[in-house]
Motif scaffolding. Structure first.
Motif, short mmCIF file in Angstrom:
data_model
loop_
_atom_site.label_atom_id
_atom_site.label_comp_id
_atom_site.label_asym_id
_atom_site.label_seq_id
_atom_site.Cartn_x
_atom_site.Cartn_y
_atom_site.Cartn_z
N SER A 299 7.59 77.22 -44.28
CA SER A 299 6.38 76.43 -44.49
C SER A 299 6.30 75.30 -43.47
O SER A 299 5.59 74.32 -43.67
CB SER A 299 6.36 75.81 -45.90
N CYS A 300 7.03 75.43 -42.38
CA CYS A 300 7.04 74.39 -41.32
C CYS A 300 5.61 73.99 -40.96
O CYS A 300 4.71 74.83 -40.90
CB CYS A 300 7.75 74.95 -40.08
N GLN A 301 5.43 72.69 -40.70
CA GLN A 301 4.11 72.21 -40.29
C GLN A 301 3.65 72.85 -38.98
O GLN A 301 2.47 72.89 -38.69
CB GLN A 301 4.13 70.68 -40.16
N GLN A 302 4.60 73.36 -38.20
CA GLN A 302 4.24 74.02 -36.93
C GLN A 302 4.52 75.53 -36.97
O GLN A 302 4.63 76.16 -35.92
CB GLN A 302 5.06 73.42 -35.79
N SER B 210 9.79 77.83 -36.28
CA SER B 210 9.75 76.53 -36.98
C SER B 210 10.41 75.48 -36.11
O SER B 210 11.31 75.80 -35.33
CB SER B 210 10.46 76.64 -38.33
N ASP B 211 9.96 74.22 -36.26
CA ASP B 211 10.56 73.15 -35.44
C ASP B 211 11.91 72.69 -35.98
O ASP B 211 12.70 72.10 -35.28
CB ASP B 211 9.57 71.97 -35.31
N ASN B 212 12.15 72.95 -37.26
CA ASN B 212 13.39 72.55 -37.94
C ASN B 212 13.55 71.03 -38.02
O ASN B 212 14.65 70.54 -38.24
CB ASN B 212 14.62 73.19 -37.27
N THR B 213 12.46 70.30 -37.84
CA THR B 213 12.54 68.83 -37.90
C THR B 213 11.51 68.21 -38.85
O THR B 213 11.70 67.08 -39.30
CB THR B 213 12.31 68.20 -36.50
N CYS B 214 10.42 68.90 -39.16
CA CYS B 214 9.37 68.31 -39.99
C CYS B 214 9.86 68.19 -41.44
O CYS B 214 10.92 68.73 -41.78
CB CYS B 214 8.10 69.16 -39.91
N PRO B 215 9.13 67.47 -42.30
CA PRO B 215 9.62 67.30 -43.68
C PRO B 215 9.89 68.62 -44.41
O PRO B 215 10.91 68.73 -45.10
CB PRO B 215 8.46 66.53 -44.35
N HIS B 216 9.03 69.61 -44.26
CA HIS B 216 9.26 70.87 -44.97
C HIS B 216 10.54 71.55 -44.48
O HIS B 216 11.30 72.11 -45.28
CB HIS B 216 8.07 71.82 -44.81
N CYS B 217 10.76 71.51 -43.17
CA CYS B 217 12.00 72.07 -42.61
C CYS B 217 13.21 71.30 -43.14
O CYS B 217 14.22 71.90 -43.51
CB CYS B 217 11.98 72.01 -41.09
N GLN B 218 13.09 69.97 -43.20
CA GLN B 218 14.20 69.16 -43.69
C GLN B 218 14.55 69.50 -45.13
O GLN B 218 15.70 69.44 -45.54
CB GLN B 218 13.87 67.67 -43.58
ZN LIG Z 1 9.08 72.19 -39.50
#
Ligand SMILES: [Zn+2]
Ligand SMILES: [Zn+2]
Length: 338
Positions: free
Chosen positions: A102-105, A88-96
């Motif tokens: 469910s990360c967008q990436q 996960s990128d840990n930055t997209c809205p779902h991660c936030q």
């Molecule tokens: Zn993410």
């Protein structure tokens, strides 16, 4: 290097493959210190999930960073790191919002039952420990990569709070660690549903106050009996079958919460039945990345010892026996050492 490949039902091979390389600047290569077999690896192993092509196996991992891509900033070679089964990128809205699974990436991790692993999105995915750990800490740190984080999510999703009555459906590694999680979160009463003595003992060691051996409707009746006919405040479902999900829903009091983390296989819910149960349902693939920093701290400080679920340790080249032992329920969970 030699890696674990699943060819089809009960056909695990340990075969030569090229070592992974950095492909994207956000990648890291880690040298695996320990990996393991997951309960979910047994679905394809047993032929319940179809295997369409030879598939590199393993998604639970920890180890030493060997190399990083040019864009990686938060981890560096020589550090001991742990990651989850989804990158996960840990930055997209779902991660936030704390739903890194469910990360967008997001991408699922595979191929960790090997000496080396390429981890994509290294900055968002990997968490480093304060120092390189001593060997005795490694099983418990490895457990945070999936089973501990998944058990923790079951308890969190089921709203476990101090003083509550909790029931846990499933006595695999995740169910046992769901018991441990409920204990950490202050549950007053923890009812473990298990019919295997060694698992019952570990459940008690992790904090279970009661054991229920009955299943299905009889299991529900026992939970009701133990809770003065009310049902449990929180039920943690850690199996994923029709019977276990219904057992969880019907063991919950009206207004209570079900946290479900067993990957459903062939489960169907009746809308009207569900409507009249009045329960909250929250589950899915655990956002382990959200919990990793705290769980690593709990392990590091000796507060929890989830590595106790590993009751079989094998060298990686005996991985096929590791699968067999879990398939035949001779082992709760197999730790593999490259
Ligand atoms: Zn993410
Ligand atoms: Zn797993």
């Amino acid at each position: 290097m030699k890696v674990t490949i699943l060819y089809g039902p009960r056909d695990v091979r340990f075969e030569e493959r090229d070592a992974p390389k950095i492909i994207k600047p956000t990648d890291a290569i880690i040298r695996i210190s320990a990996t393991c077999v997951c309960g979910s690896d047994l679905w394809p192993y047993r032929g319940i999930n179809k295997v369409n092509q030879p598939t590199p196996m393993g998604h639970e991992y920890c180890g030493i960073v060997e190399e990083v891509g040019s864009a990686v900033k938060t981890v560096k070679p020589g550090q001991f790191v742990i990651g989850s089964f989804f990158v996960s990128d840990n930055t997209c809205p779902h991660c936030q919002f704390g739903y890194q699974s469910s990360c967008q990436q997001r991408e699922v991790v595979g191929g960790a039952q090997a000496p080396l692993l390429r981890v994509k999105l290294a900055d968002g995915t990997l968490v480093a420990t304060p120092e390189v750990p001593s060997g005795d800490l490694i099983p418990s740190l490895l457990a945070t990569s999936d089973v501990m984080g998944t058990g923790w999510f079951a308890a969190d999703a089921a709203n476990v709070k101090p003083g509550k009555t909790v029931a846990v459906v499933g006595d695999g590694a995740v169910g046992l660690l769901a018991v441990l999680s409920a204990k950490q979160m202050g549950a007053a009463r923890i009812i473990a549903m298990s019919r295997h003595e060694t698992r019952q003992n570990l459940a008690r060691e992790f904090g279970a106050t009661d054991i229920v051996t009955e299943r299905g409707d009889e299991g529900v009746a026992r939970i009701k009996e133990l809770t003065k006919g009310i049902g449990a405040d929180s039920v943690l479902e850690c199996v994923g079958t029709q019977e276990s999900i219904m057992q969880a829903i019907h063991s919950t009091r009206p207004g209570g919460h079900v946290g479900y983390v067993g990957v459903p296989h062939g489960v169907e819910l009746n809308g009207q039945q569900l409507f009249f149960t009045h329960v909250h349902l929250h589950g899915g693939p655990a956002p382990v990345r959200r919990y990793l920093p705290d769980l690593i701290k709990l392990v590091w400080n000796g507060k929890i010892n989830p590595g106790k679920v590993f009751d079989l340790t094998l060298p990686l080249d005996q991985v096929a026996e590791g699968y067999r032992a879990m398939d035949e329920r001779r082992a709760i969970k197999t730790l593999l050492l490259p």
